[in-house]
Design a protein around this motif. Structure first.
Motif, mmCIF file in Angstrom:
data_model
loop_
_atom_site.group_PDB
_atom_site.id
_atom_site.type_symbol
_atom_site.label_atom_id
_atom_site.label_comp_id
_atom_site.label_asym_id
_atom_site.label_seq_id
_atom_site.Cartn_x
_atom_site.Cartn_y
_atom_site.Cartn_z
ATOM 1 N N PRO A 43 0.813 -1.213 0.000
ATOM 2 C CA PRO A 43 0.000 0.000 0.000
ATOM 3 C C PRO A 43 0.853 1.273 0.000
ATOM 4 C CG PRO A 43 0.045 -0.958 2.202
ATOM 5 C CD PRO A 43 0.829 -1.877 1.314
ATOM 6 N N PRO A 44 0.240 2.397 -0.422
ATOM 7 C CA PRO A 44 -1.130 2.507 -0.954
ATOM 8 C C PRO A 44 -1.218 1.924 -2.359
ATOM 9 C CG PRO A 44 -0.002 4.605 -1.155
ATOM 10 C CD PRO A 44 0.940 3.717 -0.397
ATOM 11 N N PHE A 45 -2.405 1.443 -2.710
ATOM 12 C CA PHE A 45 -2.624 0.840 -4.022
ATOM 13 C C PHE A 45 -3.358 1.824 -4.937
ATOM 14 C CE2 PHE A 45 -2.205 -2.812 -1.192
ATOM 15 C CZ PHE A 45 -1.277 -3.588 -1.894
ATOM 16 N N GLN A 46 -3.043 1.734 -6.208
ATOM 17 C CA GLN A 46 -3.743 2.562 -7.190
ATOM 18 C C GLN A 46 -5.179 2.066 -7.349
ATOM 19 O OE1 GLN A 46 -2.346 5.172 -8.427
ATOM 20 N NE2 GLN A 46 -0.151 4.847 -8.231
ATOM 21 N N PRO A 47 -6.143 2.960 -7.603
ATOM 22 C CA PRO A 47 -7.565 2.580 -7.669
ATOM 23 C C PRO A 47 -7.950 1.963 -9.026
ATOM 24 C CG PRO A 47 -7.358 4.941 -8.006
ATOM 25 C CD PRO A 47 -5.964 4.430 -7.706
ATOM 26 N N PHE A 48 -7.376 0.791 -9.320
ATOM 27 C CA PHE A 48 -7.592 0.194 -10.639
ATOM 28 C C PHE A 48 -9.047 -0.196 -10.878
ATOM 29 C CE2 PHE A 48 -3.160 0.291 -11.416
ATOM 30 C CZ PHE A 48 -2.973 0.000 -12.762
ATOM 31 N N ILE A 49 -9.753 -0.633 -9.839
ATOM 32 C CA ILE A 49 -11.153 -0.998 -10.048
ATOM 33 C C ILE A 49 -11.968 0.226 -10.450
ATOM 34 C CG2 ILE A 49 -13.253 -1.845 -8.934
ATOM 35 C CD1 ILE A 49 -11.518 -3.755 -7.327
ATOM 36 N N ALA A 50 -11.752 1.328 -9.767
ATOM 37 C CA ALA A 50 -12.457 2.570 -10.119
ATOM 38 C C ALA A 50 -12.079 3.017 -11.523
ATOM 39 C CB ALA A 50 -12.134 3.669 -9.099
ATOM 40 N N TRP A 51 -10.811 2.892 -11.869
ATOM 41 C CA TRP A 51 -10.377 3.250 -13.216
ATOM 42 C C TRP A 51 -11.027 2.347 -14.263
ATOM 43 C CZ3 TRP A 51 -4.385 3.601 -12.114
ATOM 44 C CH2 TRP A 51 -4.128 4.757 -11.362
ATOM 45 N N SER A 86 -13.548 3.522 -17.331
ATOM 46 C CA SER A 86 -13.134 3.359 -18.723
ATOM 47 C C SER A 86 -14.294 3.044 -19.657
ATOM 48 C CB SER A 86 -12.084 2.246 -18.831
ATOM 49 O OG SER A 86 -12.688 0.959 -18.728
ATOM 50 N N GLY A 87 -15.416 2.577 -19.106
ATOM 51 C CA GLY A 87 -16.554 2.225 -19.932
ATOM 52 C C GLY A 87 -16.406 0.909 -20.651
ATOM 53 N N ARG A 88 -15.395 0.114 -20.254
ATOM 54 C CA ARG A 88 -15.210 -1.208 -20.856
ATOM 55 C C ARG A 88 -15.223 -2.324 -19.817
ATOM 56 N NH1 ARG A 88 -10.374 -1.673 -24.828
ATOM 57 N NH2 ARG A 88 -11.356 -3.728 -24.983
ATOM 58 N N ALA A 89 -15.540 -1.983 -18.579
ATOM 59 C CA ALA A 89 -15.669 -2.971 -17.510
ATOM 60 C C ALA A 89 -16.817 -2.551 -16.602
ATOM 61 C CB ALA A 89 -14.372 -3.089 -16.708
ATOM 62 N N TRP A 90 -17.519 -3.570 -16.060
ATOM 63 C CA TRP A 90 -18.709 -3.321 -15.260
ATOM 64 C C TRP A 90 -18.766 -4.351 -14.137
ATOM 65 C CZ3 TRP A 90 -18.262 -4.036 -20.428
ATOM 66 C CH2 TRP A 90 -18.507 -2.929 -21.251
ATOM 67 N N GLN A 91 -19.599 -4.086 -13.143
ATOM 68 C CA GLN A 91 -19.837 -5.089 -12.114
ATOM 69 C C GLN A 91 -20.770 -6.142 -12.691
ATOM 70 O OE1 GLN A 91 -21.858 -3.863 -8.477
ATOM 71 N NE2 GLN A 91 -20.593 -5.266 -7.308
ATOM 72 N N SER A 92 -20.368 -7.387 -12.584
ATOM 73 C CA SER A 92 -21.147 -8.498 -13.132
ATOM 74 C C SER A 92 -22.207 -8.947 -12.133
ATOM 75 C CB SER A 92 -20.217 -9.668 -13.446
ATOM 76 O OG SER A 92 -19.777 -10.279 -12.236
ATOM 77 N N PRO A 93 -23.112 -9.846 -12.532
ATOM 78 C CA PRO A 93 -24.110 -10.378 -11.589
ATOM 79 C C PRO A 93 -23.508 -11.161 -10.426
ATOM 80 C CG PRO A 93 -24.814 -10.740 -13.851
ATOM 81 C CD PRO A 93 -23.397 -10.264 -13.916
ATOM 82 N N VAL A 94 -22.226 -11.532 -10.534
ATOM 83 C CA VAL A 94 -21.570 -12.235 -9.429
ATOM 84 C C VAL A 94 -20.555 -11.329 -8.729
ATOM 85 C CG1 VAL A 94 -21.927 -14.572 -10.258
ATOM 86 C CG2 VAL A 94 -19.966 -13.270 -11.105
ATOM 87 N N SER A 95 -20.699 -10.029 -8.900
ATOM 88 C CA SER A 95 -19.944 -8.967 -8.225
ATOM 89 C C SER A 95 -18.543 -8.742 -8.790
ATOM 90 C CB SER A 95 -19.870 -9.196 -6.702
ATOM 91 O OG SER A 95 -19.013 -10.266 -6.365
#
Length: 218
Positions: free
Chosen positions: A89-97, A101-110
């Motif tokens: 740490p600290p870690f870069q916020p890759f999930i938020a990025w 980006s509009g090319r990744a989303w939360q799936s039905p299994v999170s």
């Protein structure tokens, strides 16, 4: 250098642009950055490249070490700054990025689902560029028209919309029934139709499962 030129440069080293956006000051990127590019494995061929690399030497973290060497060089070639999802740490916020980006989303299994990698998505690094380059149109989530086989794929229900029961997953992997996941990769990730067209080889999934189950870093 335009987007297509950068894509070709990344793919020459077995990486792909998994998303990009023009950051705002609150995105956790340097104020000097005008474009952020997210990089992931380019398939098919990524695993073969890793296994033939000097980092595949029996020492810890070969994929992270390979990523640093390759992405540092690409960033230098582009006049940008390399950023990584590891090393904190600290870690870069890759999930938020990824979500921005509009090319990744939360799936039905999170888990994150990506437009070309499906539930096999992983980010090896990012490059922050001082130039604002023109970006392609963003995608739509593949989950909209999918029957969501991922929802029923986990034998012990460790993954669903509410989150991930890590303990239940690890306990299952200790059983004879868990050998399929250990050998071929997570059944939930494999159930995704987009994952199935991505091209990741089973040996790579088995490697990541072994690292995950030991609790080590890849």
């Amino acid at each position: 250098m335009n987007y297509d030129d950068i894509l070709a440069r990344a793919q020459a080293d077995h990486l792909d642009i998994f998303g990009a956006f023009h950051p705002n000051p609150d995105d956790g990127v340097s104020r000097a950055a005008q474009t952020l590019l997210l990089l992931g494995p380019h398939e098919p061929g990524f695993w073969a490249a890793i296994k033939s690399a000097p980092e595949w030497d029996g020492l810890p973290d070969p994929i992270d070490r390979w990523s640093e060497r390759i992405i540092n060089q690409i960033a230098a070639d582009l006049g940008g700054t390399a950023l990584y999802p590891f090393g904190g740490p600290p870690f870069q916020p890759f999930i938020a990025w990824a979500l921005k980006s509009g090319r990744a989303w939360q799936s039905p299994v999170s888990l994150l689902v990506h437009d070309t990698a499906g539930l096999m998505v992983s980010y090896r690094g990012a490059i922050a560029l001082p130039e604002k380059i023109e970006l392609p149109s963003i995608s739509e989530t593949p989950c909209t028209t999918c029957e969501a086989p991922c929802v029923k794929a986990c034998p012990v229900g460790a993954l669903d919309a509410s989150g991930y029961d890590v303990a239940a997953c690890h306990n299952f992997l200790e059983t004879p029934q868990g050998s399929d996941c250990m050998t071929n990769g997570c059944q939930v990730r494999r159930a995704c139709p987009v994952s199935q067209s991505y091209g990741r080889v089973g040996e790579q999934s088995a490697y990541h499962m072994s690292i995950f189950h030991k609790g080590d870093s890849a």
